[in-house]
Scaffold this motif. Structure first.
Motif, PDB file in Angstrom:
ATOM      1  N   PRO A  21       4.423  45.929  -5.536  1.00  0.00           N
ATOM      2  CA  PRO A  21       4.546  46.780  -4.350  1.00  0.00           C
ATOM      3  C   PRO A  21       3.516  47.901  -4.399  1.00  0.00           C
ATOM      4  CG  PRO A  21       6.251  47.345  -5.929  1.00  0.00           C
ATOM      5  CD  PRO A  21       5.538  46.129  -6.487  1.00  0.00           C
ATOM      6  N   TRP A  22       3.221  48.496  -3.248  1.00  0.00           N
ATOM      7  CA  TRP A  22       2.253  49.589  -3.192  1.00  0.00           C
ATOM      8  C   TRP A  22       2.635  50.731  -4.133  1.00  0.00           C
ATOM      9  CZ3 TRP A  22      -2.401  49.006  -1.480  1.00  0.00           C
ATOM     10  CH2 TRP A  22      -2.670  48.107  -0.438  1.00  0.00           C
ATOM     11  N   ASP A  23       3.916  50.963  -4.288  1.00  0.00           N
ATOM     12  CA  ASP A  23       4.373  52.072  -5.121  1.00  0.00           C
ATOM     13  C   ASP A  23       3.871  51.955  -6.557  1.00  0.00           C
ATOM     14  OD1 ASP A  23       6.193  54.508  -4.933  1.00  0.00           O
ATOM     15  OD2 ASP A  23       7.005  53.513  -6.713  1.00  0.00           O
ATOM     16  N   ALA A  24       3.688  50.726  -7.049  1.00  0.00           N
ATOM     17  CA  ALA A  24       3.249  50.526  -8.428  1.00  0.00           C
ATOM     18  C   ALA A  24       1.872  51.128  -8.696  1.00  0.00           C
ATOM     19  CB  ALA A  24       3.232  49.033  -8.760  1.00  0.00           C
ATOM     20  N   SER A  25       1.087  51.307  -7.636  1.00  0.00           N
ATOM     21  CA  SER A  25      -0.258  51.862  -7.806  1.00  0.00           C
ATOM     22  C   SER A  25      -0.237  53.298  -8.317  1.00  0.00           C
ATOM     23  CB  SER A  25      -1.015  51.815  -6.468  1.00  0.00           C
ATOM     24  OG  SER A  25      -1.131  50.493  -5.991  1.00  0.00           O
ATOM     25  N   TYR A  26       0.923  53.958  -8.182  1.00  0.00           N
ATOM     26  CA  TYR A  26       1.028  55.372  -8.548  1.00  0.00           C
ATOM     27  C   TYR A  26       1.819  55.604  -9.831  1.00  0.00           C
ATOM     28  CZ  TYR A  26      -0.542  55.958  -3.734  1.00  0.00           C
ATOM     29  OH  TYR A  26      -1.261  55.902  -2.565  1.00  0.00           O
ATOM     30  N   HIS A  27       2.180  54.538 -10.524  1.00  0.00           N
ATOM     31  CA  HIS A  27       3.060  54.678 -11.677  1.00  0.00           C
ATOM     32  C   HIS A  27       2.350  55.101 -12.954  1.00  0.00           C
ATOM     33  CE1 HIS A  27       6.402  51.918  -9.832  1.00  0.00           C
ATOM     34  NE2 HIS A  27       6.199  53.033  -9.152  1.00  0.00           N
ATOM     35  N   GLU A  28       1.072  54.809 -13.055  1.00  0.00           N
ATOM     36  CA  GLU A  28       0.338  55.123 -14.290  1.00  0.00           C
ATOM     37  C   GLU A  28      -0.920  55.908 -13.960  1.00  0.00           C
ATOM     38  OE1 GLU A  28      -0.330  51.545 -16.465  1.00  0.00           O
ATOM     39  OE2 GLU A  28       1.808  51.042 -16.611  1.00  0.00           O
ATOM     40  N   GLY A  29      -0.749  57.116 -13.497  1.00  0.00           N
ATOM     41  CA  GLY A  29      -1.894  57.944 -13.131  1.00  0.00           C
ATOM     42  C   GLY A  29      -2.289  57.737 -11.683  1.00  0.00           C
ATOM     43  N   PRO A  30      -3.408  58.331 -11.283  1.00  0.00           N
ATOM     44  CA  PRO A  30      -3.840  58.238  -9.882  1.00  0.00           C
ATOM     45  C   PRO A  30      -4.079  56.805  -9.441  1.00  0.00           C
ATOM     46  CG  PRO A  30      -5.062  59.936 -11.073  1.00  0.00           C
ATOM     47  CD  PRO A  30      -4.303  59.160 -12.101  1.00  0.00           C
ATOM     48  N   ALA A  31      -3.806  56.544  -8.178  1.00  0.00           N
ATOM     49  CA  ALA A  31      -4.112  55.233  -7.607  1.00  0.00           C
ATOM     50  C   ALA A  31      -5.630  55.044  -7.558  1.00  0.00           C
ATOM     51  CB  ALA A  31      -3.524  55.134  -6.203  1.00  0.00           C
ATOM     52  N   PRO A  32      -6.104  53.794  -7.505  1.00  0.00           N
ATOM     53  CA  PRO A  32      -7.554  53.550  -7.523  1.00  0.00           C
ATOM     54  C   PRO A  32      -8.314  54.255  -6.412  1.00  0.00           C
ATOM     55  CG  PRO A  32      -6.349  51.507  -7.892  1.00  0.00           C
ATOM     56  CD  PRO A  32      -5.335  52.547  -7.520  1.00  0.00           C
ATOM     57  N   TRP A  33      -7.659  54.514  -5.291  1.00  0.00           N
ATOM     58  CA  TRP A  33      -8.336  55.146  -4.147  1.00  0.00           C
ATOM     59  C   TRP A  33      -8.240  56.671  -4.188  1.00  0.00           C
ATOM     60  CZ3 TRP A  33      -4.760  51.218  -3.890  1.00  0.00           C
ATOM     61  CH2 TRP A  33      -3.425  51.610  -3.767  1.00  0.00           C
ATOM     62  N   ASP A  34      -7.538  57.218  -5.158  1.00  0.00           N
ATOM     63  CA  ASP A  34      -7.429  58.675  -5.275  1.00  0.00           C
ATOM     64  C   ASP A  34      -8.579  59.219  -6.123  1.00  0.00           C
ATOM     65  OD1 ASP A  34      -5.217  59.026  -3.737  1.00  0.00           O
ATOM     66  OD2 ASP A  34      -3.812  59.285  -5.389  1.00  0.00           O
ATOM     67  N   PHE A  35      -9.319  60.169  -5.584  1.00  0.00           N
ATOM     68  CA  PHE A  35     -10.408  60.771  -6.349  1.00  0.00           C
ATOM     69  C   PHE A  35     -10.243  62.283  -6.481  1.00  0.00           C
ATOM     70  CE2 PHE A  35     -11.661  61.122  -1.985  1.00  0.00           C
ATOM     71  CZ  PHE A  35     -12.359  62.315  -1.888  1.00  0.00           C
ATOM     72  N   GLY A  36      -9.112  62.816  -5.980  1.00  0.00           N
ATOM     73  CA  GLY A  36      -8.815  64.229  -6.180  1.00  0.00           C
ATOM     74  C   GLY A  36      -9.078  65.136  -5.010  1.00  0.00           C
ATOM     75  N   GLY A  37      -9.283  64.585  -3.829  1.00  0.00           N
ATOM     76  CA  GLY A  37      -9.512  65.426  -2.659  1.00  0.00           C
ATOM     77  C   GLY A  37      -9.445  64.623  -1.383  1.00  0.00           C
ATOM     78  N   PRO A  38      -9.564  65.287  -0.234  1.00  0.00           N
ATOM     79  CA  PRO A  38      -9.582  64.575   1.045  1.00  0.00           C
ATOM     80  C   PRO A  38     -10.896  63.820   1.212  1.00  0.00           C
ATOM     81  CG  PRO A  38     -10.075  66.892   1.401  1.00  0.00           C
ATOM     82  CD  PRO A  38      -9.714  66.745  -0.057  1.00  0.00           C
ATOM     83  N   GLN A  39     -10.864  62.777   1.996  1.00  0.00           N
ATOM     84  CA  GLN A  39     -12.081  62.017   2.251  1.00  0.00           C
ATOM     85  C   GLN A  39     -13.102  62.887   2.996  1.00  0.00           C
ATOM     86  OE1 GLN A  39     -13.273  59.061   1.452  1.00  0.00           O
ATOM     87  NE2 GLN A  39     -11.472  58.374   0.306  1.00  0.00           N
ATOM     88  N   PRO A  40     -14.351  62.930   2.526  1.00  0.00           N
ATOM     89  CA  PRO A  40     -15.365  63.720   3.240  1.00  0.00           C
ATOM     90  C   PRO A  40     -15.477  63.365   4.715  1.00  0.00           C
ATOM     91  CG  PRO A  40     -16.177  63.071   1.087  1.00  0.00           C
ATOM     92  CD  PRO A  40     -14.868  62.363   1.270  1.00  0.00           C
ATOM     93  N   ALA A  41     -15.337  62.086   5.048  1.00  0.00           N
ATOM     94  CA  ALA A  41     -15.417  61.680   6.450  1.00  0.00           C
ATOM     95  C   ALA A  41     -14.292  62.299   7.270  1.00  0.00           C
ATOM     96  CB  ALA A  41     -15.375  60.157   6.563  1.00  0.00           C
ATOM     97  N   VAL A  42     -13.104  62.410   6.670  1.00  0.00           N
ATOM     98  CA  VAL A  42     -11.972  63.028   7.363  1.00  0.00           C
ATOM     99  C   VAL A  42     -12.206  64.525   7.502  1.00  0.00           C
ATOM    100  CG1 VAL A  42      -9.497  63.505   7.237  1.00  0.00           C
ATOM    101  CG2 VAL A  42     -10.371  61.243   6.609  1.00  0.00           C
ATOM    102  N   VAL A  43     -12.743  65.157   6.478  1.00  0.00           N
ATOM    103  CA  VAL A  43     -13.047  66.588   6.541  1.00  0.00           C
ATOM    104  C   VAL A  43     -14.030  66.865   7.671  1.00  0.00           C
ATOM    105  CG1 VAL A  43     -14.088  68.530   5.308  1.00  0.00           C
ATOM    106  CG2 VAL A  43     -12.543  66.967   4.107  1.00  0.00           C
ATOM    107  N   ARG A  44     -15.052  66.031   7.797  1.00  0.00           N
ATOM    108  CA  ARG A  44     -16.046  66.230   8.859  1.00  0.00           C
ATOM    109  C   ARG A  44     -15.442  66.024  10.244  1.00  0.00           C
ATOM    110  NH1 ARG A  44     -19.391  63.787   4.885  1.00  0.00           N
ATOM    111  NH2 ARG A  44     -19.000  61.682   5.680  1.00  0.00           N
ATOM    112  N   ALA A  45     -14.510  65.074  10.355  1.00  0.00           N
ATOM    113  CA  ALA A  45     -13.914  64.773  11.659  1.00  0.00           C
ATOM    114  C   ALA A  45     -12.775  65.713  12.020  1.00  0.00           C
ATOM    115  CB  ALA A  45     -13.405  63.324  11.680  1.00  0.00           C
ATOM    116  N   ALA A  46     -12.225  66.412  11.041  1.00  0.00           N
ATOM    117  CA  ALA A  46     -11.017  67.218  11.249  1.00  0.00           C
ATOM    118  C   ALA A  46     -11.095  68.190  12.419  1.00  0.00           C
ATOM    119  CB  ALA A  46     -10.657  67.964   9.961  1.00  0.00           C
TER     120      ALA A  46
END
Length: 210
Positions: A21-46
């Motif tokens: 399940p998707w939840d398993a991605s968060y069980h052992e540290g950050p998920a593969p898509w987590d890099f510690g901040g908001p996506q730059p593209a989202v910040v620019r579009a905000a």
């Protein structure tokens, strides 16, 4: 995989492929898509985001919290309860007001809410073709303004499940207007700071006759 591992819902194509399940991605540290901040593209579009905001597939909340820091009223939804717990903790630690709720992106009508702006950052590309049709139908129930989609596209150092341009636009028929599709980058935990090739789509909900 027992059905209750997926909270009683039908697993998505990605979950069937991985057997988790998707939840398993968060069980052992950050998920593969987590890099510690908001996506730059989202910040620019905000600055273009207005009114009430839904972050569909919000994960651990970085994009939702960035939008909340700009004074927007934000609801982040995900099927991964561990991710939502992380997002709620971040909101408390940063003294930001954002709501995080468990919800299935394929059944957003169950929220019984409508939003001026909807963000999909990294969810669309995780669905197969049939799921995308169902997902767009789900989005119809909650979107009254503009939908923004950031998803992987094909290219050098591409991320998993890259989406062709025509596959991005195909599910959006009557009631939607694809305004722009721009080439972007997606940051992840397994790419360098340049990220992976992506599309950033701006799609408007057309007014109904109701």
């Amino acid at each position: 995989m027992p059905e209750d591992s997926f909270d009683g819902r039908n697993p998505t194509s990605h979950e069937r492929m991985t057997g988790l399940p998707w939840d398993a991605s968060y069980h052992e540290g950050p998920a593969p898509w987590d890099f510690g901040g908001p996506q730059p593209a989202v910040v620019r579009a905000a600055p273009r985001f207005t009114g009430t905001v839904l972050d569909a597939g919000c994960g651990s909340g970085e994009n939702a919290l960035h939008l909340a820091s700009r004074g927007l009223q934000v609801l982040g939804v995900d099927v991964a309860e561990t991710a939502l717990e992380i997002a709620r903790r971040k909101a408390r630690e940063r003294n930001l007001e954002a709501e995080f709720k468990t919800a299935d992106a394929l059944h957003l009508e169950r929220l019984q809410l409508r939003f001026d702006t909807v963000l999909d950052c990294g969810l669309f590309h995780a669905f197969d073709a049939d799921e995308r049709v169902a997902y767009v139908k789900s989005l119809e129930a909650v979107t009254r303004g503009t939908l923004y989609i950031l998803c992987f596209r094909e290219g050098e150092n591409a991320g998993p499940h890259p989406v062709k341009r025509e596959a991005l636009t195909k599910p959006f028929g009557a009631g939607w207007r694809v305004k722009t599709i721009e080439e972007e980058r997606v940051r992840t935990g397994f790419h360098d700071e340049n990220g992976a090739p992506a599309w950033f789509a701006t799609i408007e909900r057309e007014p109904s006759d109701e």
